[in-house]
Design a protein around this motif. Structure first.
Motif, PDB file in Angstrom:
ATOM      1  N   ARG A 157       4.240 -19.773 -17.463  1.00 41.42           N
ATOM      2  CA  ARG A 157       4.219 -20.561 -16.213  1.00 41.42           C
ATOM      3  C   ARG A 157       5.030 -20.359 -15.396  1.00 41.42           C
ATOM      4  NH1 ARG A 157       3.140 -24.221 -20.884  1.00 41.42           N
ATOM      5  NH2 ARG A 157       5.400 -24.805 -20.760  1.00 41.42           N
ATOM      6  N   GLN A 158       6.384 -20.022 -15.582  1.00 41.30           N
ATOM      7  CA  GLN A 158       7.374 -19.720 -14.581  1.00 41.30           C
ATOM      8  C   GLN A 158       7.010 -18.467 -13.634  1.00 41.30           C
ATOM      9  OE1 GLN A 158      10.791 -19.589 -17.180  1.00 41.30           O
ATOM     10  NE2 GLN A 158      11.451 -21.514 -16.762  1.00 41.30           N
ATOM     11  N   VAL A 175       6.363 -20.789 -21.732  1.00 37.63           N
ATOM     12  CA  VAL A 175       7.108 -21.389 -20.660  1.00 37.63           C
ATOM     13  C   VAL A 175       7.517 -20.275 -19.524  1.00 37.63           C
ATOM     14  CG1 VAL A 175       9.571 -22.011 -20.207  1.00 37.63           C
ATOM     15  CG2 VAL A 175       8.304 -23.074 -22.199  1.00 37.63           C
ATOM     16  N   HIS A 176       7.879 -19.263 -20.036  1.00 40.58           N
ATOM     17  CA  HIS A 176       7.853 -17.997 -19.416  1.00 40.58           C
ATOM     18  C   HIS A 176       6.623 -17.595 -18.390  1.00 40.58           C
ATOM     19  CE1 HIS A 176      12.074 -17.310 -20.427  1.00 40.58           C
ATOM     20  NE2 HIS A 176      11.694 -17.538 -21.756  1.00 40.58           N
ATOM     21  N   ALA A 208       4.176 -19.442 -11.291  1.00 40.71           N
ATOM     22  CA  ALA A 208       4.712 -20.234 -10.238  1.00 40.71           C
ATOM     23  C   ALA A 208       5.448 -19.162  -9.175  1.00 40.71           C
ATOM     24  CB  ALA A 208       5.543 -21.376 -10.657  1.00 40.71           C
ATOM     25  N   LEU A 209       5.991 -18.046  -9.491  1.00 42.89           N
ATOM     26  CA  LEU A 209       6.649 -17.470  -8.614  1.00 42.89           C
ATOM     27  C   LEU A 209       5.608 -16.394  -7.797  1.00 42.89           C
ATOM     28  CD1 LEU A 209      10.060 -16.136 -10.590  1.00 42.89           C
ATOM     29  CD2 LEU A 209       9.907 -17.468  -8.526  1.00 42.89           C
ATOM     30  N   LEU A 237      13.095 -12.677 -14.138  1.00 45.32           N
ATOM     31  CA  LEU A 237      12.289 -13.600 -15.225  1.00 45.32           C
ATOM     32  C   LEU A 237      11.644 -12.706 -16.297  1.00 45.32           C
ATOM     33  CD1 LEU A 237      11.471 -16.418 -15.934  1.00 45.32           C
ATOM     34  CD2 LEU A 237       9.318 -15.918 -14.484  1.00 45.32           C
TER      35      LEU A 237
END
Length: 115
Positions: free
Chosen positions: A93-94, A90-91, A97-98, A38
């Protein structure tokens, strides 16, 4: 031709005119690769195209529980502008989350030593 003072690669030197982000992510070992992928994708697709981006280096801990993003921007203002960019958010937040935790801070190089 005048010599350029613009930094275009990772520079680790006292007094370098850059803002250095070191973000340490704590992650479950089974998610380390997903987080790395990611961060690499975010860097390639978004970050490197934003004004003031210089470089990003993604490191993995041997035990699988850490991922470190060592990134440099031309200034703190460029770094802060990235934080406000919708595509970057966006990235981020991703990635959050991981990860189990993350700890981003800006740093200045105080000392460099070589053999």
């Amino acid at each position: 031709m005048p010599e350029s003072t613009e930094v275009t690669a990772t520079t680790i030197a006292v007094g370098a005119p850059v803002a250095t982000l070191i973000n340490v992510f704590t992650v479950a070992p089974d998610r380390q690769r997903e987080l790395v992928d990611l961060l690499v994708r975010a860097t390639e697709d978004v970050m490197r195209h934003l004004p003031g981006f210089i470089a990003a280096n993604i490191h993995t801990g041997d035990d699988g529980t850490r991922v470190v993003n060592y990134a440099q921007w031309q200034s703190e203002a460029a770094f802060r502008a990235m934080l406000d960019h919708p595509d970057a958010q966006v990235h981020m937040r991703q990635a959050a989350a991981l990860a189990d935790a993350f700890d981003p801070h800006l740093y200045q190089v105080e000392s460099v030593h070589h053999s």
